[in-house]
Scaffold this motif. Structure first.
Motif, short mmCIF file in Angstrom:
data_model
loop_
_atom_site.label_atom_id
_atom_site.label_comp_id
_atom_site.label_asym_id
_atom_site.label_seq_id
_atom_site.Cartn_x
_atom_site.Cartn_y
_atom_site.Cartn_z
N GLY A 3 17.67 -15.30 -26.33
CA GLY A 3 16.57 -14.95 -25.73
C GLY A 3 16.91 -13.82 -24.91
N SER A 4 18.23 -13.37 -24.70
CA SER A 4 18.68 -12.23 -23.91
C SER A 4 18.49 -10.81 -24.80
CB SER A 4 19.96 -12.43 -23.39
OG SER A 4 21.01 -12.54 -24.42
N GLY A 5 18.48 -10.81 -26.22
CA GLY A 5 18.12 -9.90 -26.88
C GLY A 5 16.78 -9.30 -26.73
N PRO A 6 15.72 -10.09 -27.03
CA PRO A 6 14.54 -9.93 -26.79
C PRO A 6 14.10 -9.52 -25.33
CG PRO A 6 14.55 -11.51 -28.27
CD PRO A 6 15.82 -11.35 -27.83
N THR A 7 14.74 -10.06 -24.41
CA THR A 7 14.35 -9.80 -22.90
C THR A 7 14.93 -8.58 -22.64
OG1 THR A 7 14.58 -12.07 -22.33
CG2 THR A 7 15.14 -10.47 -20.47
N ALA A 8 16.13 -8.08 -23.10
CA ALA A 8 16.66 -6.74 -22.72
C ALA A 8 15.78 -5.48 -23.77
CB ALA A 8 18.04 -6.74 -23.49
N ALA A 9 15.32 -5.96 -24.71
CA ALA A 9 14.49 -4.92 -25.64
C ALA A 9 13.17 -4.47 -24.68
CB ALA A 9 14.01 -5.36 -26.88
N ALA A 28 24.38 -10.12 -31.74
CA ALA A 28 25.38 -9.79 -32.89
C ALA A 28 26.19 -10.95 -33.05
CB ALA A 28 26.10 -8.75 -32.19
N HIS A 29 26.21 -11.94 -32.26
CA HIS A 29 27.03 -13.08 -32.62
C HIS A 29 26.20 -14.24 -33.45
CE1 HIS A 29 24.21 -14.68 -29.66
NE2 HIS A 29 24.56 -16.04 -29.92
N LEU A 30 25.12 -14.10 -33.63
CA LEU A 30 24.35 -15.00 -34.65
C LEU A 30 24.50 -14.55 -36.14
CD1 LEU A 30 20.84 -14.79 -32.63
CD2 LEU A 30 22.48 -16.64 -32.64
N GLY A 36 25.03 -4.61 -39.96
CA GLY A 36 23.90 -4.01 -40.13
C GLY A 36 22.92 -4.03 -39.13
N ASP A 37 21.96 -3.58 -39.05
CA ASP A 37 20.99 -3.06 -38.03
C ASP A 37 19.51 -3.37 -38.37
OD1 ASP A 37 22.69 -1.97 -36.15
OD2 ASP A 37 22.91 -0.31 -37.42
N ALA A 38 19.18 -3.68 -39.65
CA ALA A 38 17.88 -4.15 -40.34
C ALA A 38 17.42 -5.24 -39.48
CB ALA A 38 17.85 -4.08 -41.61
N LEU A 39 18.06 -6.38 -39.41
CA LEU A 39 17.51 -7.58 -38.94
C LEU A 39 17.29 -7.68 -37.67
CD1 LEU A 39 16.52 -10.48 -39.65
CD2 LEU A 39 18.91 -11.26 -39.72
#
Length: 109
Positions: A3-9, A28-30, A36-39
């Motif tokens: 959840g910290s990815g979307p929260t940061a965005a 990135a750890h998932l 890559g960057d697309a997903l």
């Protein structure tokens, strides 16, 4: 941690570029997000469509067409968002408020 990815965005106290970098790093750890960057860009754009933008080979090609270099070195997604911000800053007034994910291409017959 996911959840910290979307929260940061979505964090408007961060610049778009910093939010993109923090969001991408958090994902990135998932599995599926390690290269890559697309997903990652798709997930971050879904979380913050007014701040993030999808990055894929078409986006990279579009920048190349505009003579805007973007290397494949680590941190590419945040540099991509930085390029978008630079383009928006140089754009005429009505375009400066454009949000990356709100544009829809016109239909073609």
């Amino acid at each position: 941690m996911t959840g910290s990815g979307p929260t940061a965005a979505r964090d408007t106290t961060l610049s778009r570029c910093a939010g993109a970098q923090a969001g991408h790093t958090a994902l990135a750890h998932l599995p599926g997000f390690r290269t890559g960057d697309a997903l990652a860009s798709t997930v971050l754009t879904a979380a913050a469509p007014d701040r993030m933008a999808i990055y894929d080979r078409r986006a990279h090609s579009g920048l190349r067409t505009l003579d805007i270099p973007l290397s494949h070195a680590p941190g590419r997604y945040s540099r991509y968002i930085e390029r978008i911000d630079q383009l928006l800053a140089a754009a005429p007034a009505p375009i400066r408020t454009w949000a990356p994910a709100t544009w829809t291409p016109p239909c073609t017959g």
